[in-house]
Design a protein around this motif. Sequence first.
Motif, short mmCIF file in Angstrom:
data_model
loop_
_atom_site.label_atom_id
_atom_site.label_comp_id
_atom_site.label_asym_id
_atom_site.label_seq_id
_atom_site.Cartn_x
_atom_site.Cartn_y
_atom_site.Cartn_z
N LEU A 1 94.92 44.94 63.42
CA LEU A 1 96.20 45.48 63.49
C LEU A 1 97.43 44.47 63.28
O LEU A 1 98.60 44.24 63.95
CB LEU A 1 96.70 46.26 64.82
CG LEU A 1 95.54 47.54 64.79
CD1 LEU A 1 95.94 48.39 66.25
CD2 LEU A 1 95.91 48.58 63.53
N ASP B 1 98.84 52.19 69.93
CA ASP B 1 97.91 52.47 68.73
C ASP B 1 96.60 51.72 68.90
O ASP B 1 95.67 52.39 68.51
CB ASP B 1 98.55 51.47 67.63
CG ASP B 1 99.53 52.15 66.69
OD1 ASP B 1 100.01 53.13 67.16
OD2 ASP B 1 100.77 51.20 66.24
N CYS B 2 96.42 50.57 69.79
CA CYS B 2 95.37 50.19 69.80
C CYS B 2 94.39 51.06 70.88
O CYS B 2 93.12 51.47 70.62
CB CYS B 2 95.57 48.78 70.61
SG CYS B 2 96.13 47.55 69.60
N CYS B 3 94.98 51.84 71.76
CA CYS B 3 94.36 52.39 72.72
C CYS B 3 93.72 53.90 71.93
O CYS B 3 92.48 54.24 72.22
CB CYS B 3 95.18 53.06 73.86
SG CYS B 3 95.64 51.79 75.10
#
Length: 403
Positions: free
Chosen positions: A226, A245-247
Motif C-alpha cells: 500500500l 485499509d490495512c486492517c
Amino acid sequence: MSKRLLFYVGLALALVTCFLLFHLLYGYVVAFQGETNDCFFLFGRSFLMEFLDHPAGPLRYAGRFLGQFYHYPWIGAMIVSASIACFGFLFHRVLVKLNPAAPLAQLLLPCVLLFALHTSTLCQVYDALGVCAACGAFWGYLSLRRKAARRAYALAATPVAYLLLGAYAWFFVAWVAMFEWLDSPPRSGLVFKIGYLLYSIAVPLVAWRWVFLMSLKGAVLCPVMLHPPYRTGSAHHSSAYFAVDCCLAVVLALMLVVMPFWTRLFSGMRLASFWQVKSDGRSRVMLAAAIVVLAILLHWLRYDAPLATYVRCHRFYKARQWDALLEAAKENPYGDVRVQFMTNFALQHRGKLLDEMFRYPQMWGTRGLVLNYSSKPGVAPPEDDTDKGMLNSDLFFEMGHVN
C-alpha cells in the motif's frame, strides 16, 4: 425460490446496490482515481514494457486500461461493481465445490469487505480482478476429478499465476495447499504436499534473483503493497484511513483463506455451524440487522469527507463554474490547501480576490498566493506539493504573472 435462483437474485441486487453507492455516495473515489490514472488510451510496446518489469504486470495493465473509462464516472462505478459481483460469483462457485450446502451468509462478509476496500482511493480495480482470477484458477483446480491431474495443474498454474497476478497468486497457493492437506490423511501424498510448498516459495525467489530487478519484498508482495510505486493517491490519504485499509485487507485475506475450509477446519466443533442461518423469521431479522449495522459502521470508518469536498470543488474548477465552487468552498472545514487555491482562482475570475480572499479559509494565511514546496533542502518536493504548485501556477498565469 430455489437456492440457486436466490443466489443469482442476490448477486444482481448486490451489483445494483454497489453501482448506486459508487455512483452517488462514493463517486468521489471513482472521480479521483480517474484523474490519477496517468494514461488515456495509450497503446504500443513501450507503454506495455513499463508493466513487465515486475510480477502482476498484466494485471496492473488491465486495471490501468479499465481505469481510462473512469473519465465517465458512471462507467467507472459499473466497472468496480461488476468486478465485485464477479468475485462474489467465483468465490461462491469455490464454496459450493468444497461444500454443496455452503450458506449464502458465508459469502456476504467477504463481498462487503471487498466493497469497503474499494471505497478507498488506494484500492484499485486490479485488486478485485486479482482476487477474481485467483478464485477462477482454484475453481479450475477443483473441477478436475483426478488427483494427478489436479496436482499437475497446480504445479503448472502456480508460476503462471505469479507472473500474471503477483501476490494474489498466494491465495491460489494457500487454497491448493490447504485442500491437499485437509482432503486426505496427513501422511498421504506427503512428498507432494511438502514439495509443493517449497516449490511455491521458490517461485518468487527465482523471480527476484534472476527475472525482476526489484527487492525481495517487492517480489513477494507486489502489487499488494500500500505505497508507491504500485499505488496512487497515497499522498492524499491520511494515516487513519490507511490504518483502516490495512486492517480491512488483513481481515479479508484471512477470511478468503480460511472460509472455503471452514467446516473441515472446525469439524466436530460448534464453530463449524457459525454461518448457518435458521429458516425462522427471528434468525433472518437478526441477519438483516447485522448487515445494516455492519454497513453503517463501515461507512462511518470509510467515508472520506475531506477528499469528497476536494473532488466536488475540483469538478466545479474544471467546469469553470466559479459561483458553484465558491459556494462549495465557503466552509472548507478540513483545511485542504488545494481547495484554497481553487477558491482564490474562482475569486480572481469574479474580480473579488482582493476584497473577499480572507472571507474564505486560507490555510497559509498571507502566503495563500505563494508557492510553498518542501522545506527540506536537497529533497525533491513530494507529490502533494507538486499538485499544489500546479494549482498555484495556474492562478499566477490567469493573473498575468507569467514571468
